[in-house]
Design an enzyme around this catalytic site. Structure first.
Site, mmCIF file in Angstrom:
data_model
loop_
_atom_site.group_PDB
_atom_site.id
_atom_site.type_symbol
_atom_site.label_atom_id
_atom_site.label_comp_id
_atom_site.label_asym_id
_atom_site.label_seq_id
_atom_site.Cartn_x
_atom_site.Cartn_y
_atom_site.Cartn_z
ATOM 1 N N LYS A 194 1.811 2.004 -5.222
ATOM 2 C CA LYS A 194 2.396 1.424 -6.456
ATOM 3 C C LYS A 194 1.493 1.664 -7.660
ATOM 4 C CE LYS A 194 2.458 -2.554 -4.307
ATOM 5 N NZ LYS A 194 2.138 -2.164 -2.915
ATOM 6 N N ASP A 239 0.808 -1.225 0.000
ATOM 7 C CA ASP A 239 0.000 0.000 0.000
ATOM 8 C C ASP A 239 0.838 1.270 0.000
ATOM 9 O OD1 ASP A 239 -2.233 -1.647 0.094
ATOM 10 O OD2 ASP A 239 -2.179 -1.728 2.283
ATOM 11 N N GLN A 241 1.993 -6.117 -3.196
ATOM 12 C CA GLN A 241 2.478 -6.219 -1.808
ATOM 13 C C GLN A 241 3.775 -5.423 -1.635
ATOM 14 O OE1 GLN A 241 1.479 -9.607 -3.307
ATOM 15 N NE2 GLN A 241 -0.472 -8.704 -2.786
ATOM 16 N N GLY A 253 -4.546 -4.412 -3.725
ATOM 17 C CA GLY A 253 -5.540 -3.384 -4.024
ATOM 18 C C GLY A 253 -4.761 -2.160 -4.457
ATOM 19 N N HIS A 254 -4.809 -1.841 -5.724
ATOM 20 C CA HIS A 254 -4.043 -0.719 -6.266
ATOM 21 C C HIS A 254 -5.018 0.355 -6.735
ATOM 22 C CE1 HIS A 254 -0.377 -3.523 -7.138
ATOM 23 N NE2 HIS A 254 -0.762 -3.532 -5.879
#
Ligand code: GDP
Ligand code: IMO
Ligand code: MG
Length: 435
Positions: free
Chosen positions: A16, A13, A227, A40-41
């Site tokens: 990225k 988080d 990650q 989750g991006h």
């Protein structure tokens, strides 16, 4: 040509997605190489927010090739839903611009059930990892034990069914016998699988050929890590890690790109630290200061909505990630979130057994006892979300950035001062030739 990897240096988080979206403009191919929909991006473009889990963060650029490579574990149901949501918002997705590796392993419903059952039993004894419950660990386990089914297997359903029947014996035995949970029937699973086969057959290809060809033609390839290094199964804070390799080494393993061809590694550093789930976190701030960072930074998981644990920037940890990955530039994100804090801190060393150390101890027990030693910087009150050059940043922020670079031995290449694509100060040309 440049082959560039974007790697999270902390516990995920770091921002990225935002940086990958931005850099895609000058890339030709964007590749996810590990992880799954535990990621989750979030991208924000002109005020519009897009939350991505499996689709590479380059997808908003319709003329680029987005690749889900062999190292990723794919939940086809989640991917279908994600594609539908994006398409409903006008994002172009077709077999022309999205390629899925035939070797990527599939997350089946029993993987999710096993992940969740294990976590709920572990919770009773306070042994939870705090996984995302998306079946990531069990899917990678099956890959390693050679029980996995892969995206390419969707192209031969007769064989798929035979293999699934065999695998299901063991899974149902575990689910019912050990975890007192429900079993899965082959027919209902095959119903799902047949739909997946229809929906995805045109997308499934040998992605190594695409990557290799692009490399041979000297095109720019961007590798999108999921990650962060500290969640790496080999080099992170095991067992409080994910089940893949978010380190730069994972680029080669998970995509097939020959390791000699990776030119540059951009390390993503959030201006403070966050962690979701369990595990040691030396610079964690408990109480109101931590709550303030969480609130200002909107630190709630994109995938699970869980509040993220928050703490000060840990240069010892970031330096460890720099060394593990050969990071040559930093992208420092969320600097704007520090606004209004009376003071800002960076951990420069740890104190362990009365000794001052500047490395991350390998043993979890030692890391849990490590006491951070901080350097303190004055806070700032100015709004920096419109800063377009380093000179626009207040003095304490510039000193903070310089000190971070000095501590980890790598210069900043990108500074992010807000979630939107344009709220970025670019200090380096990552793709000097725009092929
Ligand atoms: P990722 O998993 O590394 O892609 O990061 P996430 O998307 O899970 O979390 C980063 C969050 O911070 C997202 O909501 C981004 O929109 C947001 N973000 C990224 N960069 C910045 C920044 O510089 N400032 C602020 N305020 N938010 C940012
Ligand atoms: P992005 O790509 C933050 C964490 C989980 C848990 C541990 C294991 O958005 O940075 P898993 O479901 O992978 O078996 O969970 O890893 N985790 C993440 N934390 N960001 C992520 O991805 C994460 N993906 C997994 O919270 O602690
Ligand atoms: Mg995330």
């Amino acid at each position: 040509m440049t082959n560039l990897a974007v790697i999270g240096t902390q516990w995920g988080d770091e921002g990225k997605g935002k940086i990958v979206d931005l850099l895609t403009e000058k890339a030709s191919v964007v590749v996810r190489f590990q992880g799954g929909n535990n990621a989750g991006h979030t991208l924000v473009v002109d005020g519009q927010t897009y939350a991505l889990h499996l689709v590479p963060s380059g997808i908003l650029h319709p003329d680029k090739t987005a690749v889900i490579a062999s190292g990723v574990v794919v939940d086809p149901q989640v991917l279908l839903e994600e594609m539908a949501k994006l398409r409903a918002r006008g994002v172009f997705i077709s077999p022309k611009n999205l390629k899925i590796s035939e070797k990527a392993h599939i997350i089946l419903p029993y993987h999710k059930a096993l992940d969740q059952a294990r976590e709920s039993i572990a919770a009773q004894g306070d042994h939870r990892i705090g996984t995302t419950g998306r079946g990531i660990g069990p899917a990678y386990e099956d890959k390693a034990s050679r029980l996995g089914l892969r995206m390419g297997d969707l192209l031969n359903l007769k064989l798929f069914r035979q293999r699934l029947e065999r695998v299901l014996v063991e899974k149902n035995c575990l689910l019912v016998g050990l975890y007192r949970s429900s079993s899965f029937s082959i027919d209902s699973l095959m119903e799902l699988v047949e739909n997946w086969a229809n929906q995805f057959k045109a997308f499934i290809v040998d992605t190594f050929q695409i990557i290799n060809q692009a490399a041979k033609e000297g095109r720019n390839i961007l590798f999108e890590g999921a990650q962060g290094v500290q969640l790496d199964i080999d080099h992170g804070t095991y067992p409080f890690v994910t089940s893949s390799n978010p380190t730069a080494g994972g680029v080669s393993v998970g995509s097939g790109l020959c390791p000699k061809l990776l030119d540059s590694v951009l390390g993503l550093v959030k201006a403070y630290t966050s962690r979701v789930g369990e595990g040691p976190f030396p610079t964690e701030i408990k109480g109101t200061a931590g709550d303030r960072l969480r609130k200002n930074g909107n630190e709630y998981g994109t995938t699970t909505g869980r509040p993220r644990r928050c703490g000060w920037l840990d240069a010892v940890l970031v330096k460890n990630s720099v060394e593990l990955c050969g990071i040559d530039r930093l992208a420092i994100t969320k600097l704007d979130v520090l606004r209004g804090l009376p003071e800002i801190k960076i951990a420069t060393h740890y104190m362990l057994n009365k000794e001052k150390i500047d490395y991350v101890p390998a043993s979890l027990a030692s890391l849990s006892q490590a006491e951070p030693i901080y350097e303190t910087f004055p806070g700032f009150d100015q709004d920096i979300t419109k800063a377009s050059k380093v000179g626009d940043l207040p003095d304490p922020v510039r000193r903070y950035l310089d000190r971070l670079s000095e501590l980890v031995g790598v210069p900043a290449g990108v500074i992010s001062v807000g979630p939107d694509r344009h709220q970025t100060i670019m200090l380096h040309d990552f793709f000097p030739s725009s092929v």
